[in-house]
Write a protein that holds these residues in place. Structure first.
Motif, mmCIF file in Angstrom:
data_model
loop_
_atom_site.group_PDB
_atom_site.id
_atom_site.type_symbol
_atom_site.label_atom_id
_atom_site.label_comp_id
_atom_site.label_asym_id
_atom_site.label_seq_id
_atom_site.Cartn_x
_atom_site.Cartn_y
_atom_site.Cartn_z
ATOM 1 N N LYS A 1 0.819 -1.215 0.000
ATOM 2 C CA LYS A 1 0.000 0.000 0.000
ATOM 3 C C LYS A 1 0.851 1.262 0.000
ATOM 4 N N THR A 2 2.069 1.205 0.520
ATOM 5 C CA THR A 2 2.935 2.384 0.515
ATOM 6 C C THR A 2 3.714 2.522 -0.785
ATOM 7 N N ARG A 3 3.814 1.487 -1.593
ATOM 8 C CA ARG A 3 4.631 1.522 -2.803
ATOM 9 C C ARG A 3 3.834 1.855 -4.063
ATOM 10 N N TYR A 4 2.604 1.431 -4.128
ATOM 11 C CA TYR A 4 1.842 1.559 -5.360
ATOM 12 C C TYR A 4 0.657 2.489 -5.139
ATOM 13 N N ARG A 5 0.772 3.683 -5.666
ATOM 14 C CA ARG A 5 -0.275 4.681 -5.417
ATOM 15 C C ARG A 5 -0.979 5.141 -6.683
ATOM 16 N N VAL A 6 -0.453 4.845 -7.850
ATOM 17 C CA VAL A 6 -1.009 5.369 -9.082
ATOM 18 C C VAL A 6 -1.831 4.292 -9.782
ATOM 19 N N LYS A 7 -3.136 4.450 -9.806
ATOM 20 C CA LYS A 7 -4.058 3.582 -10.537
ATOM 21 C C LYS A 7 -3.958 2.111 -10.161
ATOM 22 N N GLU A 8 -3.375 1.788 -9.061
ATOM 23 C CA GLU A 8 -3.282 0.384 -8.682
ATOM 24 C C GLU A 8 -3.983 0.171 -7.347
ATOM 25 N N ARG A 9 -4.603 -0.962 -7.242
ATOM 26 C CA ARG A 9 -5.253 -1.341 -6.000
ATOM 27 C C ARG A 9 -4.538 -2.530 -5.399
ATOM 28 N N VAL A 10 -4.551 -2.587 -4.097
ATOM 29 C CA VAL A 10 -4.091 -3.775 -3.387
ATOM 30 C C VAL A 10 -5.351 -4.398 -2.783
ATOM 31 N N THR A 11 -5.691 -5.585 -3.239
ATOM 32 C CA THR A 11 -6.868 -6.274 -2.728
ATOM 33 C C THR A 11 -6.439 -7.504 -1.941
ATOM 34 N N PRO A 12 -6.646 -7.487 -0.626
ATOM 35 C CA PRO A 12 -6.347 -8.694 0.151
ATOM 36 C C PRO A 12 -7.494 -9.691 0.014
ATOM 37 N N LEU A 13 -7.160 -10.949 -0.183
ATOM 38 C CA LEU A 13 -8.156 -12.021 -0.272
ATOM 39 C C LEU A 13 -7.743 -13.147 0.661
ATOM 40 N N GLN A 14 -8.689 -13.676 1.399
ATOM 41 C CA GLN A 14 -8.430 -14.865 2.208
ATOM 42 C C GLN A 14 -9.413 -15.938 1.768
ATOM 43 N N PHE A 15 -8.887 -17.131 1.509
ATOM 44 C CA PHE A 15 -9.738 -18.250 1.117
ATOM 45 C C PHE A 15 -9.045 -19.543 1.515
ATOM 46 N N TYR A 16 -9.769 -20.646 1.376
ATOM 47 C CA TYR A 16 -9.276 -21.960 1.796
ATOM 48 C C TYR A 16 -9.390 -22.925 0.633
ATOM 49 N N VAL A 17 -8.351 -23.737 0.432
ATOM 50 C CA VAL A 17 -8.326 -24.729 -0.645
ATOM 51 C C VAL A 17 -8.273 -26.111 -0.005
ATOM 52 N N ARG A 18 -9.195 -26.986 -0.411
ATOM 53 C CA ARG A 18 -9.287 -28.342 0.123
ATOM 54 C C ARG A 18 -8.760 -29.338 -0.911
ATOM 55 N N ASP A 19 -7.618 -29.935 -0.593
ATOM 56 C CA ASP A 19 -7.005 -30.941 -1.461
ATOM 57 C C ASP A 19 -7.468 -32.304 -0.950
ATOM 58 N N VAL A 20 -8.285 -33.000 -1.752
ATOM 59 C CA VAL A 20 -8.940 -34.228 -1.288
ATOM 60 C C VAL A 20 -8.414 -35.446 -2.050
ATOM 61 N N PHE A 21 -7.845 -36.405 -1.298
ATOM 62 C CA PHE A 21 -7.370 -37.664 -1.876
ATOM 63 C C PHE A 21 -8.348 -38.807 -1.617
ATOM 64 N N SER A 22 -9.182 -38.685 -0.583
ATOM 65 C CA SER A 22 -10.076 -39.777 -0.199
ATOM 66 C C SER A 22 -11.237 -39.908 -1.176
ATOM 67 N N MET A 23 -11.732 -41.097 -1.293
ATOM 68 C CA MET A 23 -12.845 -41.397 -2.185
ATOM 69 C C MET A 23 -14.151 -41.028 -1.488
ATOM 70 N N PRO A 24 -15.215 -40.753 -2.134
ATOM 71 C CA PRO A 24 -15.416 -40.810 -3.580
ATOM 72 C C PRO A 24 -15.165 -39.474 -4.281
ATOM 73 N N THR A 25 -14.741 -38.445 -3.554
ATOM 74 C CA THR A 25 -14.612 -37.112 -4.152
ATOM 75 C C THR A 25 -13.156 -36.672 -4.298
ATOM 76 N N THR A 26 -12.307 -37.504 -4.853
ATOM 77 C CA THR A 26 -10.898 -37.175 -5.039
ATOM 78 C C THR A 26 -10.764 -35.954 -5.944
ATOM 79 N N THR A 27 -9.981 -34.968 -5.482
ATOM 80 C CA THR A 27 -9.763 -33.754 -6.280
ATOM 81 C C THR A 27 -8.300 -33.616 -6.700
ATOM 82 N N ASN A 28 -7.464 -34.603 -6.363
ATOM 83 C CA ASN A 28 -6.046 -34.592 -6.693
ATOM 84 C C ASN A 28 -5.699 -35.971 -7.255
ATOM 85 N N VAL A 29 -5.331 -36.028 -8.544
ATOM 86 C CA VAL A 29 -5.138 -37.302 -9.225
ATOM 87 C C VAL A 29 -3.733 -37.364 -9.837
#
Length: 191
Positions: free
Chosen positions: A35-63
């Motif tokens: 926020k102190t470095r970029y002041r011209v036409k730039e935004r700093v958007t903080p985002l917080q989220f969670y990613v679930r890496d699933v190996f167990s069946m039946p909903t495997t999301t990592n193969v």
């Protein structure tokens, strides 16, 4: 000839001083620094989220999609390549609202320690950023005690021309390998 040397020296000093002062070492300091470095036409958007890496069946999301002949004999699983389609949620709870999917490739890329090279895109499917994407590329030392970091290298929709960094924290894991990751991302220069 002298001017490039001075510029490179100043850049090197700034980098060393920034690292010594803890810049970019924690999510809070990164947000303040950006926020102190970029002041011209730039935004700093903080985002917080969670990613679930699933190996167990039946909903495997990592193969597993590829491996070397020596992969499972390697203590670091060197050469293992997986494809992910992980749910991205608003909160850490299992019933938390899904805001998108993390889709991409993860490879075990070190002979010396377990570490990953990750290339993936978060496709937002709900909420404020529905229809937009954020693309991530980089190294993740998944067993390190400190927070991991990965580069944000682009995006679409609300994140056109995006760049930034995300801090990755492993929240929990079970015996099946299912893992919950917390991401604290700081997105720059989207319009």
């Amino acid at each position: 000839m002298e001017k490039p040397y001075i510029v490179l020296t100043l850049l090197s000093l700034a980098t060393i001083m920034g690292a010594a002062n803890g810049v970019a070492m924690r999510p809070e300091s990164m947000e303040k620094w950006l926020k102190t470095r970029y002041r011209v036409k730039e935004r700093v958007t903080p985002l917080q989220f969670y990613v679930r890496d699933v190996f167990s069946m039946p909903t495997t999301t990592n193969v597993i999609v590829a491996k070397a002949n020596s992969t499972f004999g390697s203590p670091t699983l060197f050469g293992l390549v997986t494809v992910i389609d992980d749910p991205v949620t608003v909160g850490p709870e299992p019933e938390s609202k899904i805001m998108g999917r993390a889709e991409g490739i993860v490879t075990f890329a070190s002979l010396e320690k377990i570490s990953l090279h990750m290339t993936f895109t978060i496709v937002f499917t709900d909420g404020k950023y529905n229809g937009s994407t954020l693309s991530f590329v980089g190294h993740n030392s998944c067993l390190a005690a400190e927070l991991g970091q990965i580069s944000i290298v682009g995006g679409t929709g609300a994140f056109v021309l995006a760049r930034g960094v995300a801090f990755i924290n492993s929240i929990s894991s079970n015996g099946s390998g299912d893992t919950l990751f917390e991401y604290n991302a700081f997105v720059l220069s989207h319009y």
